[in-house]
Design an enzyme around this catalytic site. Sequence first.
Site, PDB file in Angstrom:
ATOM      1  N   HIS A   3       0.841  -1.203   0.000  1.00 26.09           N
ATOM      2  CA  HIS A   3       0.000   0.000   0.000  1.00 26.09           C
ATOM      3  C   HIS A   3       0.881   1.260   0.000  1.00 26.09           C
ATOM      4  CE1 HIS A   3      -3.716   2.255   1.311  1.00 26.09           C
ATOM      5  NE2 HIS A   3      -2.791   3.075   1.775  1.00 26.09           N
ATOM      6  N   GLU A   4       1.832   1.309   0.922  1.00 27.46           N
ATOM      7  CA  GLU A   4       2.674   2.511   1.024  1.00 27.46           C
ATOM      8  C   GLU A   4       3.602   2.635  -0.190  1.00 27.46           C
ATOM      9  OE1 GLU A   4       1.671   4.542   3.041  1.00 27.46           O
ATOM     10  OE2 GLU A   4       0.591   3.291   4.485  1.00 27.46           O
TER      11      GLU A   4
ATOM     12  N   HIS B 199       1.731   4.490  -2.782  1.00 34.33           N
ATOM     13  CA  HIS B 199       1.859   5.942  -2.576  1.00 34.33           C
ATOM     14  C   HIS B 199       3.243   6.418  -3.038  1.00 34.33           C
ATOM     15  CE1 HIS B 199      -1.849   6.867  -0.480  1.00 34.33           C
ATOM     16  NE2 HIS B 199      -1.635   5.981   0.479  1.00 34.33           N
TER      17      HIS B 199
ATOM     18  N   GLU C  15      -4.748   7.875  -2.904  1.00 34.49           N
ATOM     19  CA  GLU C  15      -5.215   6.604  -2.336  1.00 34.49           C
ATOM     20  C   GLU C  15      -5.496   5.584  -3.443  1.00 34.49           C
ATOM     21  OE1 GLU C  15      -5.036   6.239   0.814  1.00 34.49           O
ATOM     22  OE2 GLU C  15      -6.180   4.425   1.274  1.00 34.49           O
TER      23      GLU C  15
END
Lengths: 501, 501
Positions: free
Chosen positions: A262-263, A266, A292
């Site tokens: 997830h990170e 980003h 997001e």
Amino acid sequence: MAQQTQQLRERLAQIEDLNAASALLEWDQQTKMPPRGAELRAEAIGTVARISHELFVSGETGRLLEGAEAELDGDGESDDALLIRLVRRKWDKATKVPTDLAAELARAGSAGQEVWVAARRDNDFAAFTPYLERNLELARRYADCFDEFAVPYDALLDDYQPRMTAAQVTVLFDELKAELVPLIAEAARHTVDGSLLHAEVPAAAQRRLVDEIVELMGFDREGWRLDDTVHPFATSFGSSDVRITTRWDERYFPMALYGAMHETGHGLYEAGIGKELQRSPLGQGESLGMHESQSRLWENMVGRSRGFCGVLAPRISELFGSDFAALEPEALFRAVNRVSPSLIRVEADEATYGLHIVIRFELEQELLHGKLSVAELPEAWNQRYHDYLGIEVPTDADGVLQDVHWSAGLIGYFPTYALGNMIAGQLWARAHVELADLDEQIAAGELGGLRAWLRENIHRHGSRYTTDELLERVVGGPIAVEPFVAYLKDKLGDAYGVALT
Amino acid sequence: MAQQTQQLRERLAQIEDLNAASALLEWDQQTKMPPRGAELRAEAIGTVARISHELFVSGETGRLLEGAEAELDGDGESDDALLIRLVRRKWDKATKVPTDLAAELARAGSAGQEVWVAARRDNDFAAFTPYLERNLELARRYADCFDEFAVPYDALLDDYQPRMTAAQVTVLFDELKAELVPLIAEAARHTVDGSLLHAEVPAAAQRRLVDEIVELMGFDREGWRLDDTVHPFATSFGSSDVRITTRWDERYFPMALYGAMHETGHGLYEAGIGKELQRSPLGQGESLGMHESQSRLWENMVGRSRGFCGVLAPRISELFGSDFAALEPEALFRAVNRVSPSLIRVEADEATYGLHIVIRFELEQELLHGKLSVAELPEAWNQRYHDYLGIEVPTDADGVLQDVHWSAGLIGYFPTYALGNMIAGQLWARAHVELADLDEQIAAGELGGLRAWLRENIHRHGSRYTTDELLERVVGGPIAVEPFVAYLKDKLGDAYGVALT
């Protein structure tokens, strides 16, 4: 370059330098700082933020902005024009807020967070009540600074998802809710075994897997770092210094693995922004929803796909020891896509996640607009979890007190999480059109094609375009629910072995 | 508190916040930053430093300073009075320097460092020549901004060792040289075996020893960090967030051990500064000489003492493996106090170290005052190493190019290292008078008594007093050579088993 524009750019570059210093002060606080450093760190963060704000809202910035507007030659698509458009909008909004109110918003948010930590720990909503009331009052005063928004909530939402309104979100969320509720009910009729995710795995073994996977995604030691933290986040200081974080649960390895994916999503956004946009307000990810979308696309659409589970399973077998020696990709695929209504947003599956957001979006509007009092909030929260997710909330700590946002004054922020899912769905569908063998690439562990496609279509533009403009360019329309729902039905139907319609 | 004084304090506190942000940007660059972050990092550091400088030299600071001076009630010993005295002196000096020159000094220093790295690597003094000439020219222009100094060098020295003059340093260094030269010659007549220091020791084992020793000194995980770096340093963000660094050489463990003790000495100074001085120019260590006295006292006077070698030896035996199983404290004591003229300053023993500094002090004055050209510098360097230390310099990389200072524009900085040794000698002698059993405490591994004494007499005052004022309070006189020389003769005579006079 025209002189006023050049001077404006230099001033904005210095403001970005200060913002980078702020971001480093915060990164260090969350990853490295010894505990006793907190008191002075708050002062340093406050001072740097205040000076950055003052430089931005100053009359000198306004004069340079006017001068730069006069120097524009009418080409609305140049980077100068796009920069000036963005800065004009931000400057007009920021200068309407008295400095004292801006400072008080920051101060109350900081104070509220500290009280929230204790309130959640002690399951004591009453202790938190006056701080939430204060944050709501300040949010109302903030919204009152503007007269261009239809409802106060729109002024807040606009800070996180520029140009979007509560009315637009409501239309999308109503459609999302209508799709998700029957989908979740159907999934509940089937049993999926998720127990393999809860086998004990030492953090050192998890770390080796995470290192491998994020490198596969594009993590690069020359320009990135991965550190441990309590509440994972990503940040960057320009596209050549990207910092991601994760946390480790030895009884639930998806926490670190999918958290890191997830990170990294980003981080890839920040790393992909064009070098020519550095030290400029254009040189960061656009809306929070767009940001997001990148993290959720990599975490869920790639990371929980059947193809990628085929990449993960043998690595898990090799790195995690004998408990996982016989791990079947299909078993992993089913386990990481298990749908089950639960109490905690950040642990929710992809299908129920949206309802957690809808609940918060509804409640925070009612609070802000005076239709719900803070005293009534816990009961309203629990009732909505019963109605939408069919579960009972045992304590406020696992209910209304679970998220930091309201305590920090971040009202209007929650919808961007669900908007991110929708945007991810749209991009995922489009990527499959343009990259015909995308699923095969992912199944082969080749992620460079998707990364390059996202960089070309989204990342490199930074904040040149609004969310709607970017989506218009890439998918030919605004934010929509349908692609996300279609993706979810398709994948869950596949995982559950049933047709979900 | 008087109103102008309060406003001045608030302004200075914000400047200190910015300086803390700068210090974190630099700490991160030296310890954590991925390599590709360097370009934007330089911009961020430059911007924060420039804004901090502009806030300080602004007319508003000057007006508040005048107002605060008028509010003083004549008590010259109050913290307000001491703060205003310090700020008045710094402000008067800083405002005489045009902003463009200040910025160019910073820029040229940064550019020079990059060129120096390559020049040292390639042993190419010629490539470095124009940058050193530029730094010298800028240093002369900087000195020309002032008319209160007897010679240009004094204006530079004053930035690192306030109120000290080259003439004063020369008197001290002449005395030091006269003492050290025969001491080194005498030591050269004796043989000491230092080979045990060069046995292979894995970094992990060294790390365990270093962790133990710095905790014994006062390192505290709640308020300190220890990180790896290339060129070790200490920094702090207030007394509750102290960062020290070290590096590891698996063929020379004293590098990490004594390096960490040295930096912990600096860190204890910062950690010991009174809380009431936080976010104020008083809240940092006084002169560089005073700061260096703390690092050298802990590294050499404590760390290389017979008593502490008795603490170290059994820990080394336990942690470093079979090569060290039979390590005698006395053998360690002799090895770590071996005197041997060598090429590299940072690896020099305590006796020859002073001569490395004297050489640099002489040469940088001659360069600045036009008595020596940059072209003549390498030959002059080599001649002086021959004359003072009796060794031949094989290459410029091991000679005139070994230190970063001149490349970074840090001219006038070197003397503070030797002044630090002298001050350490004075404090060490005084501590032995006031703590009668200090040697026994150290031999027992009890370092809290010395730490408390230093905190009470030096650390807690931050920059309240000048070096001379502090020394007057603690030892009854200004910087002096004799106590350091007496300490050195005593210890080396003891280690060598001869009387050194």
